[in-house]
Design an enzyme around this catalytic site. Structure first.
Site, PDB file in Angstrom:
ATOM      1  N   CYS A  97       0.833  -1.196   0.000  1.00 10.63           N
ATOM      2  CA  CYS A  97       0.000   0.000   0.000  1.00 10.63           C
ATOM      3  C   CYS A  97       0.875   1.256   0.000  1.00 10.63           C
ATOM      4  CB  CYS A  97      -0.912  -0.026   1.225  1.00 10.63           C
ATOM      5  SG  CYS A  97      -2.033   1.384   1.355  1.00 10.63           S
ATOM      6  N   SER A 111       0.494   3.809   1.739  1.00 11.75           N
ATOM      7  CA  SER A 111       0.654   4.347   3.090  1.00 11.75           C
ATOM      8  C   SER A 111       1.990   3.962   3.707  1.00 11.75           C
ATOM      9  CB  SER A 111      -0.486   3.869   3.993  1.00 11.75           C
ATOM     10  OG  SER A 111      -1.723   4.353   3.530  1.00 11.75           O
ATOM     11  N   HIS A 156       4.442   6.382   2.579  1.00  9.73           N
ATOM     12  CA  HIS A 156       4.290   7.628   3.333  1.00  9.73           C
ATOM     13  C   HIS A 156       5.112   7.558   4.614  1.00  9.73           C
ATOM     14  CE1 HIS A 156       1.296   9.864   1.090  1.00  9.73           C
ATOM     15  NE2 HIS A 156       0.507   8.811   1.020  1.00  9.73           N
ATOM     16  N   HIS A 216       0.865  -3.464   6.251  1.00  5.32           N
ATOM     17  CA  HIS A 216      -0.369  -3.509   7.038  1.00  5.32           C
ATOM     18  C   HIS A 216      -1.496  -4.233   6.305  1.00  5.32           C
ATOM     19  CE1 HIS A 216      -0.737   0.166   4.589  1.00  5.32           C
ATOM     20  NE2 HIS A 216      -2.044  -0.041   4.628  1.00  5.32           N
ATOM     21  N   CYS A 232      -7.072  -3.739   3.866  1.00  9.93           N
ATOM     22  CA  CYS A 232      -6.940  -2.275   3.768  1.00  9.93           C
ATOM     23  C   CYS A 232      -7.558  -1.730   2.491  1.00  9.93           C
ATOM     24  CB  CYS A 232      -5.470  -1.853   3.859  1.00  9.93           C
ATOM     25  SG  CYS A 232      -5.212  -0.086   3.551  1.00  9.93           S
TER      26      CYS A 232
END
Length: 370
Positions: free
Chosen positions: A40, A42, A45, A61, A167
């Site tokens: 992902c 994220s 990030h 995650h 997710c």
């Protein structure tokens, strides 16, 4: 127990794949062999420092795997169960879980701290304690997690697609279904077609939207959006304006979902311009944690009765919605195989993220070979 994991030791550094030592699961914890993990945006990030996370940490995650051991206090899970990791835990007891909003569970306060909910660390490397991102750390061969972070699934669902149910799928699908509340016959615009936006398109389709406009500068992604249910495409928000005016006779979209990789303040006004009077605009994509200056014409926002809605996890409840989405996949109503563009080994994680940033993937998936 020895295992292998991708560790982030410092902001801006690449993922370091190396050997770790795992402790046995403690009270209400389980040991899971991770078969597949979704990559992902994220996590990138976090790597770049756009969001806070205590370092060092094992990334990842999104994931799915098999329980190999259970600690004391585990009642409803057993060795051999197939499970999906939920990046948001659900304790089932706090106020938010009690009112059916477990995506806001109070256990979320532990997400970026690295340590376990019950305290301490179960992973160690180079003589140091290592945290697990979002309490799961799925960029690993094995991980120890609290029972609130996993959901049991049927054993006939392939791990490569099951991992996405933790997710990207619920976040995107729920952004359209739960937060946007798309109704049959409405027009929906989705800005950003990655692992989340692709599923916002699917959610809008399953709600019966008449028009679904997918916006992304990468042609490969808008082509994939058509497979998932998009009826129209555009390369930018500016390009989408005359298109929406044409297909809605000037009304614009009833619902907008913004899932771009990095949301910036200047994007808010052009995003809101895509939405009709009384329309619902859902902000799902992540902004940098230092960005607090969205640009929005407040007078017309008020006079046109528009709504700007934030969401995490698409308003989904992990224990209810992960099995529901799995069932929709098995019945052929939810497309998951089409989301997996490429698979990688754990050692190829940095290559996989380079492909993501280059716009080559809807979702890259790490597959562990045992």
């Amino acid at each position: 127990m020895k295992s292998k994991a991708a560790i982030l030791w410092g902001t801006g550094q690449p993922w370091s794949v190396e050997e770790i030592e795992l402790d046995a699961p403690q009270h209400q914890e389980v040991l899971v062999r991770i078969e597949a993990a979704g990559m992902c945006h994220s996590d990138d990030h976090v790597r770049l420092g756009d969001g806070y996370a205590a370092l060092p940490t094992i990334g990842g995650h999104e994931g799915a795997g098999v329980i190999e051991a259970v600690g004391p206090g585990i009642e409803n899970l057993a060795v051999g169960d197939h499970v999906v990791f939920s990046f948001l835990p659900a304790c089932g007891r706090c106020q938010w879980c009690a009112i059916g909003r477990s995506n806001l569970c109070d256990f979320g306060a532990f997400l970026m701290e690295g340590s376990m909910i019950s305290g301490g660390y179960r992973a160690h490397a180079q003589g140091k304690d290592v945290g697990t991102l979002s309490l799961v750390g799925t960029f690993s061969e094995r991980t120890v997690v609290h029972e609130s972070s996993i959901v049991k699934i049927d054993q006939d669902i392939p791990f490569e697609v099951a991992c996405l149910l933790g997710c990207g799928v619920p976040t995107g699908w729920g952004s359209a279904v739960n937060i946007g509340e798309v109704k049959p016959g409405e027009t929906v615009v989705v800005v950003g077609i990655g692992g989340i936006g692709a599923n916002a398109v699917q959610g809008a389709r399953m709600c019966g939207a008449e028009n679904i406009v997918a916006i992304d500068p990468v042609t490969f992604k808008t082509d994939q959006a058509k497979i998932l249910g998009a009826t129209h495409t555009a390369s930018s928000m500016e390009e989408a304006v005359p298109l929406l005016q044409e297909i809605t006779r000037g009304v614009m979209a009833d619902v907008g979902v913004c899932t771009v990789g990095i949301v910036e303040g200047w994007m808010i006004q052009p995003f809101m311009d895509l939405v009709s009077k009384g329309g619902r605009a859902v902000l799902t994509g992540m902004a940098r944690n230092v960005d607090d200056s969205p640009k929005l014409g407040m007078q017309m926002f008020s006079l046109f009765e528009k709504s700007l809605l934030g969401t995490v996890y698409g308003g989904c409840n992990p224990r209810a919605d992960i099995p529901k989405l799995a069932s929709l996949y098995k019945s052929g109503k939810l497309q998951l195989d089409e989301l997996v563009t490429r698979t990688y080994s754990l050692d190829q994680i940095n290559e996989g993220y380079a492909d993501m940033l280059a716009g080559k993937n809807i979702r890259g998936v790490i597959v562990n070979e045992f």
